[in-house]
Design a protein around this motif. Structure first.
Motif, PDB file in Angstrom:
ATOM      1  N   ASP A   1      -5.256  10.955   5.158  1.00  0.00           N
ATOM      2  CA  ASP A   1      -5.692  12.330   5.092  1.00  0.00           C
ATOM      3  C   ASP A   1      -4.944  12.790   6.350  1.00  0.00           C
ATOM      4  OD1 ASP A   1      -6.967  12.055   2.973  1.00  0.00           O
ATOM      5  OD2 ASP A   1      -9.072  11.930   4.031  1.00  0.00           O
ATOM      6  N   ALA A   2      -4.785  12.052   7.508  1.00  0.00           N
ATOM      7  CA  ALA A   2      -4.150  12.470   8.903  1.00  0.00           C
ATOM      8  C   ALA A   2      -2.729  12.873   8.655  1.00  0.00           C
ATOM      9  CB  ALA A   2      -4.630  11.826   9.724  1.00  0.00           C
ATOM     10  N   THR A   3      -2.075  12.142   7.597  1.00  0.00           N
ATOM     11  CA  THR A   3      -0.699  12.223   7.537  1.00  0.00           C
ATOM     12  C   THR A   3      -0.059  12.954   6.145  1.00  0.00           C
ATOM     13  OG1 THR A   3      -0.511  10.083   6.957  1.00  0.00           O
ATOM     14  CG2 THR A   3      -0.251  10.253   9.278  1.00  0.00           C
ATOM     15  N   LEU A   4       0.159  12.084   5.441  1.00  0.00           N
ATOM     16  CA  LEU A   4       0.558  12.407   3.924  1.00  0.00           C
ATOM     17  C   LEU A   4      -0.472  13.346   3.059  1.00  0.00           C
ATOM     18  CD1 LEU A   4       2.463   9.488   3.095  1.00  0.00           C
ATOM     19  CD2 LEU A   4       3.616  11.595   3.339  1.00  0.00           C
ATOM     20  N   GLY A   5      -1.528  13.036   3.477  1.00  0.00           N
ATOM     21  CA  GLY A   5      -2.725  13.773   2.712  1.00  0.00           C
ATOM     22  C   GLY A   5      -2.861  14.994   3.103  1.00  0.00           C
ATOM     23  N   LYS A   6      -2.104  15.630   4.245  1.00  0.00           N
ATOM     24  CA  LYS A   6      -2.484  16.685   4.748  1.00  0.00           C
ATOM     25  C   LYS A   6      -2.279  17.979   3.802  1.00  0.00           C
ATOM     26  CE  LYS A   6      -1.152  16.482   9.594  1.00  0.00           C
ATOM     27  NZ  LYS A   6      -0.111  16.491  10.632  1.00  0.00           N
ATOM     28  N   GLY A   7      -1.396  17.952   3.019  1.00  0.00           N
ATOM     29  CA  GLY A   7      -1.030  18.990   1.949  1.00  0.00           C
ATOM     30  C   GLY A   7      -2.190  18.982   0.841  1.00  0.00           C
ATOM     31  N   GLY A   8      -3.395  18.021   0.822  1.00  0.00           N
ATOM     32  CA  GLY A   8      -4.346  18.032  -0.084  1.00  0.00           C
ATOM     33  C   GLY A   8      -4.089  16.985  -1.182  1.00  0.00           C
ATOM     34  N   THR A   9      -3.015  16.075  -0.934  1.00  0.00           N
ATOM     35  CA  THR A   9      -2.736  15.040  -1.987  1.00  0.00           C
ATOM     36  C   THR A   9      -3.764  14.110  -1.626  1.00  0.00           C
ATOM     37  OG1 THR A   9      -0.453  15.424  -1.622  1.00  0.00           O
ATOM     38  CG2 THR A   9      -0.952  13.515  -3.167  1.00  0.00           C
ATOM     39  N   PRO A  10      -4.720  13.709  -2.739  1.00  0.00           N
ATOM     40  CA  PRO A  10      -5.858  12.643  -2.453  1.00  0.00           C
ATOM     41  C   PRO A  10      -5.178  11.435  -1.990  1.00  0.00           C
ATOM     42  CG  PRO A  10      -5.653  13.180  -4.781  1.00  0.00           C
ATOM     43  CD  PRO A  10      -4.657  14.036  -4.160  1.00  0.00           C
TER      44      PRO A  10
ATOM     45  N   ALA B   1       9.893  17.328   0.989  1.00  0.00           N
ATOM     46  CA  ALA B   1       9.654  18.901   0.585  1.00  0.00           C
ATOM     47  C   ALA B   1       8.347  19.423   0.969  1.00  0.00           C
ATOM     48  CB  ALA B   1       9.060  18.292  -1.254  1.00  0.00           C
ATOM     49  N   ALA B   2       7.752  18.698   1.477  1.00  0.00           N
ATOM     50  CA  ALA B   2       6.534  19.338   2.183  1.00  0.00           C
ATOM     51  C   ALA B   2       6.747  19.839   3.674  1.00  0.00           C
ATOM     52  CB  ALA B   2       5.366  18.193   2.574  1.00  0.00           C
ATOM     53  N   GLN B   3       7.892  19.571   4.336  1.00  0.00           N
ATOM     54  CA  GLN B   3       8.300  19.843   5.516  1.00  0.00           C
ATOM     55  C   GLN B   3       8.304  21.425   5.768  1.00  0.00           C
ATOM     56  OE1 GLN B   3      11.997  17.962   7.039  1.00  0.00           O
ATOM     57  NE2 GLN B   3      11.489  18.025   9.196  1.00  0.00           N
ATOM     58  N   ALA B   4       7.649  21.995   6.814  1.00  0.00           N
ATOM     59  CA  ALA B   4       7.698  23.361   7.109  1.00  0.00           C
ATOM     60  C   ALA B   4       9.228  23.994   6.798  1.00  0.00           C
ATOM     61  CB  ALA B   4       7.113  23.759   8.110  1.00  0.00           C
ATOM     62  N   GLU B   5      10.003  23.422   7.311  1.00  0.00           N
ATOM     63  CA  GLU B   5      11.401  24.078   7.366  1.00  0.00           C
ATOM     64  C   GLU B   5      11.959  24.098   6.072  1.00  0.00           C
ATOM     65  OE1 GLU B   5      10.489  21.712   9.508  1.00  0.00           O
ATOM     66  OE2 GLU B   5      10.846  22.473  11.313  1.00  0.00           O
ATOM     67  N   TYR B   6      11.510  23.259   5.203  1.00  0.00           N
ATOM     68  CA  TYR B   6      12.075  23.362   3.679  1.00  0.00           C
ATOM     69  C   TYR B   6      11.203  23.957   2.740  1.00  0.00           C
ATOM     70  CZ  TYR B   6      16.034  20.183   5.349  1.00  0.00           C
ATOM     71  OH  TYR B   6      16.910  19.423   5.732  1.00  0.00           O
TER      72      TYR B   6
ATOM     73  N   PRO C   1       9.752  12.376   7.492  1.00  0.00           N
ATOM     74  CA  PRO C   1       8.723  13.272   7.747  1.00  0.00           C
ATOM     75  C   PRO C   1       7.673  12.664   7.239  1.00  0.00           C
ATOM     76  CG  PRO C   1      10.660  14.455   7.395  1.00  0.00           C
ATOM     77  CD  PRO C   1      10.894  13.107   7.111  1.00  0.00           C
ATOM     78  N   GLY C   2       6.494  12.734   7.487  1.00  0.00           N
ATOM     79  CA  GLY C   2       5.024  12.188   6.822  1.00  0.00           C
ATOM     80  C   GLY C   2       4.961  10.832   6.908  1.00  0.00           C
ATOM     81  N   LEU C   3       5.877   9.734   7.116  1.00  0.00           N
ATOM     82  CA  LEU C   3       5.984   8.460   7.017  1.00  0.00           C
ATOM     83  C   LEU C   3       6.040   7.788   8.403  1.00  0.00           C
ATOM     84  CD1 LEU C   3       7.655   8.146   3.531  1.00  0.00           C
ATOM     85  CD2 LEU C   3       5.373   6.945   4.281  1.00  0.00           C
ATOM     86  N   GLY C   4       7.221   7.947   8.900  1.00  0.00           N
ATOM     87  CA  GLY C   4       7.700   7.418  10.138  1.00  0.00           C
ATOM     88  C   GLY C   4       8.437   8.647  10.830  1.00  0.00           C
ATOM     89  N   LEU C   5       7.993   9.157  11.737  1.00  0.00           N
ATOM     90  CA  LEU C   5       8.966  10.430  12.287  1.00  0.00           C
ATOM     91  C   LEU C   5       8.852  10.195  13.826  1.00  0.00           C
ATOM     92  CD1 LEU C   5      10.907  12.680  11.806  1.00  0.00           C
ATOM     93  CD2 LEU C   5       8.832  14.309  12.029  1.00  0.00           C
ATOM     94  N   GLN C   6       9.701  10.228  14.559  1.00  0.00           N
ATOM     95  CA  GLN C   6       9.747  10.149  15.974  1.00  0.00           C
ATOM     96  C   GLN C   6       9.986  11.565  16.347  1.00  0.00           C
ATOM     97  OE1 GLN C   6      12.749   7.695  17.796  1.00  0.00           O
ATOM     98  NE2 GLN C   6      11.704   7.812  20.040  1.00  0.00           N
ATOM     99  N   THR C   7       8.720  12.048  16.933  1.00  0.00           N
ATOM    100  CA  THR C   7       8.654  13.546  17.526  1.00  0.00           C
ATOM    101  C   THR C   7       8.974  13.801  18.752  1.00  0.00           C
ATOM    102  OG1 THR C   7       6.457  13.180  17.977  1.00  0.00           O
ATOM    103  CG2 THR C   7       6.755  13.977  15.616  1.00  0.00           C
ATOM    104  N   GLY C   8       8.939  12.888  19.472  1.00  0.00           N
ATOM    105  CA  GLY C   8       9.295  12.979  20.684  1.00  0.00           C
ATOM    106  C   GLY C   8       9.342  11.600  21.249  1.00  0.00           C
ATOM    107  N   THR C   9       8.305  11.519  22.298  1.00  0.00           N
ATOM    108  CA  THR C   9       7.982  10.009  22.925  1.00  0.00           C
ATOM    109  C   THR C   9       7.359   9.211  21.810  1.00  0.00           C
ATOM    110  OG1 THR C   9       6.335  10.900  24.137  1.00  0.00           O
ATOM    111  CG2 THR C   9       8.567  10.598  25.260  1.00  0.00           C
TER     112      THR C   9
END
Lengths: 302, 287, 224
Positions: B264-273, B210-215, B57-65
């Motif tokens: 910003d579009a990926t790992l930075g979503k949570g606000g991490t600069p 840690a940032a995954q919604a499920e966790y 998650p956040g780095l390389g995640l296959q979400t579907g296709t």
């Protein structure tokens, strides 16, 4: 089946009561165990809605489980066809009159039956490119070739045992009416061997379907990789995902076995006879002849 | 024909043996990497295969296709820089243990998969970058008292078999009980179930979990990295031109802000600069 | 260091195969005991037991072993709290043994059941006629003969078990397949040699074992 019932008498009044008591005791014990498992899973929140709701969403099926299942089935189907071909070719090879065909065919079959499939797939994928001039092997073919070599070898033994179980009078008669060896094999021996060995062949095909799951080792995107590992990573529900995947495997293999017993019943009704050797013709013949020297044709795998 | 194939295998084995006996024995059969074979040539021919992670998650995640994450965004930047439409990139799932073989055998042209640059790997592949510097850290339950690797003696720690973090734990913290799986998802599941006390790998990967919604709220990253893991872009060892070109692309991406946008579009979503990018470290290409 | 001269590599190889050996030994024992019990269930007069036996066989024989091993860790250990040892390796080993036993028992059960089918019905009937109970018929008449008939299939099953032990590597045990993976990672250019060493070891042990079972089966076959 019929033999099972001859092991005990029809229950009299006392036996009926005893059986009833045992049924109730064992049944309650089993229910208690299942309930305990349920409670334990509940304590660990394994029934929590967020673990299971993903299976109500289209995305889970359309993007993970179904594509994975398609790859599993595609690899299994191709490998089934190839394994059956490989099996027949090498069974005939091992039955050849020429030692220079018989011995190598035997060596190939024995070797591939003795090597763990996990190592085979791994080697084909990573090792072969060092021999073939660096041409990469797609994960699909690594899995299919691995499955074919292993299951084909087991099937070769099953076919060979089946051929040897056909009464010699049949091939003698066939030679007598002027058939060549090739024709005797094709028209007389192989068809009967295949029918006699159907149970063994089918359980080996079930093994084959399950073994596609070993494709995870080369990141082949089959049901295990997509429906368990990747889905688990996306939705943090790997245990639930594994339960669903297991159910899918069980259903596929159950359908495969049912199809086989349907074919078996049909062929038997059509009056095809296999050598009798006990109460239950097909099964017994298969079981008695399935095990020549070496590892025997028993169908077992991962 | 089976016989001849067996014979071929046997011959090859003998050859491999003799190569090894002659010392060196590096890279016996990976094939040459002339300029046509390099990533620049591949991109020019209209197709590039990039190996990425599928389960992080956040780095390389296959979400579907599709794949998503920071590594994927970096891959798109590189493709664009090489003059290729990012839509034409073929993404391919790799796992930690098969990244070098993938590159050596040409199964992929590039690997951007949380791929730490180190000397062992540099013997086999070339690294452009680093595009990010991570550090090995620990993921623990929110209420855990573990504060760093020193407090781990006798504790159960999970990592992926064959990964650098697993190797480091074995070598530097031998008193730690190490549980290995084939994916971090399983480690994180075991952490959630309490079978292991910590999961260890690069902080950035752990942050993704840690940032995954499920966790949410269940885990925290300890935040005391005890190593420096420069993430590189792996490519064929001989492809110096491609390596240098990718470094130029990375530098340009930092200057024009696309690097920050990718973060910003990926790992930075949570606000991490976005991390500061040190262009002076771009010196890993083989001479 | 060189592949063949580094003592660490030898250690990796030996540790790998010693795990395989131990998994196979313990798994075979577990599978045999469980399998015989299940086969007894499947031919018993009590429907619940028969149903239980049939369900066991259909569930475990049709599920990939990888998943069964996965459930041993994440089901038995994680969720049901079954901890078999403090040390991670030993615990994983026993979880692996349970998985292998549960899976292989399904095959053992079916082999024994087919073995029972080879015993002519008249023998069981005669035994009942002289007043033997279900257990006596099974123990004194049917199983000794069925046992001989299933030596060869059991041989195949145990050989498969030895190979299947490699799958326990998925929960972290450093058995042969993980050892091979590690070595291939470190010595990429010698992949073929490494494979031949590992595959060769399996073949060198398992092919003769197969012949041994075949020979035993022929020697002990019930002549009718």
């Amino acid at each position: 089946m019929s033999t099972d019932a001859v092991l005990y008498d029809h229950p009299g009044p006392r036996a009926k009561i005893r059986n009833l008591v045992l049924t109730v005791v064992f049944g309650l014990g089993l229910l208690a165990l299942l309930y305990w498992i349920y409670v334990k899973f509940d304590q660990k929140n394994q029934w929590a809605a967020e673990l299971w709701t993903p299976f109500l969403e289209a995305n889970t099926w359309v993007n993970f489980i179904i594509p994975g299942l398609q790859q599993t089935l595609a690899a299994a189907l191709v490998a089934m066809v190839l394994s059956l071909t490989f099996g027949i070719v090498f069974a005939v090879g091992r039955l050849s009159d020429h030692w220079w065909v018989r011995v190598p065919a035997g060596a190939v079959v024995e070797f591939f039956r003795a090597v763990p499939l996990l190592l085979m797939i791994f080697f084909i994928f990573y090792g072969l490119p060092y021999v073939n001039g660096g041409v990469p092997i797609p994960a699909f073919w690594a899995v299919v070739v691995g499955l074919t070599l292993y299951n084909g070898s087991v099937l070769a033994e099953a076919f060979r045992a089946g051929v040897r179980a056909v009464p010699t009078g049949q091939s003698e008669a066939a030679y007598g009416i002027g058939m060549r060896k090739n024709q005797v094999m094709r028209f007389i021996l192989i068809p009967q061997a295949a029918r006699a060995m159907l149970p063994v062949i089918v359980s080996q095909l079930v093994v084959l379907v399950k073994d596609t799951a070993l494709g995870y080792i080369v990141a082949f995107p089959e049901l295990m990789q997509r429906g368990v590992n990747d889905l688990g990573a996306n939705r943090a529900n790997i245990v639930a995902a594994a339960l669903v995947a297991a159910a899918i495997y069980i259903v596929i293999n159950f359908l495969l076995t049912s199809l086989a017993s349907f074919i078996e019943r049909r062929t038997r009704r059509r009056g095809i006879r296999v050598p009798r050797n006990g109460a239950n013709p097909v099964r017994t013949a298969a079981q008695n002849v399935a095990m020549p020297a070496g590892m025997g044709g028993g169908a077992v795998g991962a | 024909m089976r016989v001849s194939r067996m014979a071929a295998v046997a011959t090859a084995a003998v050859m491999a043996l003799s190569v090894a006996a002659c010392g060196g024995g590096e890279d016996a059969g990976s094939g040459g990497g002339g300029s046509g074979d390099g990533v620049i040539g591949k991109a020019a021919s209209g197709k590039l295969i990039i190996g990425v992670k599928s389960d992080q998650p956040g780095l390389g995640l296959q979400t579907g296709t599709t794949y998503e994450g920071f590594d994927i965004e970096v891959g798109k930047i590189v493709a664009k820089g090489l003059g290729l439409d990012p839509a034409k990139v073929e993404w391919k799932t790799t796992v930690s243990a098969n990244r070098e073989p993938f590159i050596e055998q040409g199964q992929v042209d590039l690997v951007i998969a949380t791929y730490t640059i180190n000397d062992d790997r540099k013997k086999k592949v070339a690294f452009a970058g680093p595009y990010y510097v991570a550090g090995q850290d620990l993921l623990v339950k929110t209420d855990s008292t573990i504060t760093g690797p020193e407090g781990l003696d006798g504790k159960k720690v999970c990592s992926v078999a064959g990964s650098t973090p697993a190797k480091r734990i074995k070598e530097e913290y031998p008193k730690v009980a190490l549980q290995e799986f084939d994916s971090y998802s399983k480690c994180v599941t075991a952490l959630g179930g309490g079978q292991v006390d910590a999961v260890t790998t690069d902080d950035i990967i752990l942050a993704g979990y840690a940032a995954q919604a499920e966790y949410a709220g269940k885990f925290k990253v300890v935040g005391k990295p005890f190593s420096s893991e420069p993430y590189g872009i792996g490519l064929k060892k001989t492809d110096t031109a491609g390596c240098t070109k990718i470094n130029e692309i990375l530098k340009a991406a930092v200057d024009d802000g696309t690097y920050k946008a990718a973060w910003d579009a990926t790992l930075g979503k949570g606000g991490t600069p976005a991390p500061t990018f040190d262009a002076s470290k771009l010196s890993n290409c083989p001479a | 260091m060189d592949l063949l001269s580094d003592p660490d590599n030898l250690d990796l190889y030996l540790t790998g195969f010693s795990w395989i050996l131990r998994l196979t030994g313990a798994g075979a024992l577990g599978a045999l005991v469980l399998g015989v019990i299940l086969a007894g269930f499947r031919v018993s007069p009590i429907p619940v037991l028969r149903g239980f036996g049939a369900a066991w066989v259909n569930i475990f024989r049709n599920t990939p072993l990888t998943l069964i091993i996965f459930f041993c860790y994440f089901g038995l250990f994680s969720t049901l709290g079954l901890s078999l040892a403090e040390e991670i390796d030993v615990n994983n080993f026993w979880l692996g043994v349970i998985g292998l036993s549960v899976y292989t028992a399904a095959f053992v059960c079916e082999a024994i059941r087919s073995g029972i089918n080879t015993v002519p019905a008249g023998q069981a009937e005669a035994a009942r006629a002289i007043g033997l109970s279900f257990f006596q018929v099974l123990r004194m008449i049917v199983l000794p003969q069925a046992g001989r008939a299933v030596i060869a299939p059991l041989g195949s099953i145990f050989i498969a078990l030895a190979k299947n032990s490699t799958i326990v590597g998925t929960i972290g045990l450093a058995e042969s397949s993980n050892a091979m993976k590690t070595l291939i990672n470190d010595y990429g250019s010698q992949t073929i040699l490494i494979f031949l060493i590992f595959a060769g070891t399996f073949a060198a042990v398992l092919i003769p074992t197969g012949y041994l079972f075949g020979w035993l089966a022929n020697r002990l076959a019930v002549k009718r």
